[in-house]
Design an enzyme around this catalytic site. Structure first.
Site, PDB file in Angstrom:
ATOM      1  CG  ASP A   7       0.634   7.256   0.084  1.00 37.50           C
ATOM      2  OD1 ASP A   7      -0.496   7.478  -0.379  1.00 37.50           O
ATOM      3  OD2 ASP A   7       1.259   8.086   0.777  1.00 37.50           O
ATOM      4  CD  GLU A  66      -4.210   6.224   0.497  1.00 34.45           C
ATOM      5  OE1 GLU A  66      -4.596   5.893   1.632  1.00 34.45           O
ATOM      6  OE2 GLU A  66      -3.374   7.120   0.276  1.00 34.45           O
ATOM      7  CG  ASP A 138       4.785  10.237   1.463  1.00 27.44           C
ATOM      8  OD1 ASP A 138       3.603  10.613   1.414  1.00 27.44           O
ATOM      9  OD2 ASP A 138       5.752  11.017   1.431  1.00 27.44           O
TER      10      ASP A 138
END
EC number: 3.1.21.10
Length: 164
Positions: A7, A66, A138
């Site tokens: 992420d 992502e 996260d």
């Protein structure tokens, strides 16, 4: 197969590693690579070194990152894009195949709807990876990205098997 989900973030880059065996998944590790405030170059270098160390330690077979979304803050979006570049570079340098997923695709895969709240994502990751203890939000998001990639790889393998 071990999958690292990433992420991207300039201050906090979440990472999570799962093992996927068919439709079964288990948690291996998760954490956050931090960068301090200050000049951009050293911050990106710290993220890169941290992510490379994690990849070297855990030796994943694949990576998933992502995608970033564009918001109204162009400067913030650009900086996040540079952190995302690090999130792509570190696994690429390690020779890993990298999947890229939009946030809505990750949410839809993990929760079933594309506009799920963070709490819903964390709940479903806990259901899919029993006993997981998140290093932070996260890291939970990174584990969701890894789960998304595992599902997509499984679907791809089933399609290949069906056409063979």
């Amino acid at each position: 197969m071990k999958i690292i989900g990433i992420d991207p973030g300039l201050r906090n880059m979440g990472w999570g590693i799962i093992a996927a065996e068919g439709s079964r998944m288990r948690h291996i590790a998760n954490g956050i690579v931090h960068s301090e405030t200050g000049e951009l170059g050293p911050r990106l270098a710290a993220l890169y070194r941290g992510l490379c160390a994690i990849i070297a330690e855990h030796r994943p077979d694949a990576a998933a990152v992502e995608q970033t979304f564009v918001n109204k803050d162009a400067v913030g979006t650009l900086k996040l894009g540079q952190a995302r570049g690090i999130a792509l570079l570190a696994p690429a340098e390690a020779g890993l195949e990298i999947g890229e997923y939009a946030p809505n695709a990750v949410k839809k895969t993990v929760v079933g709807v594309g506009h799920a709240a963070k709490e819903q994502i964390q709940h479903m990751v806990r259901v899919m990876l029993p006993g997981v203890d998140f290093a932070g939000p996260d890291a939970a998001d990174a584990l969701a990205v890894a789960i998304c990639h595992a599902h997509h790889l499984q679907g791809r393998a089933l399609r290949v098997k069906a056409t063979a």
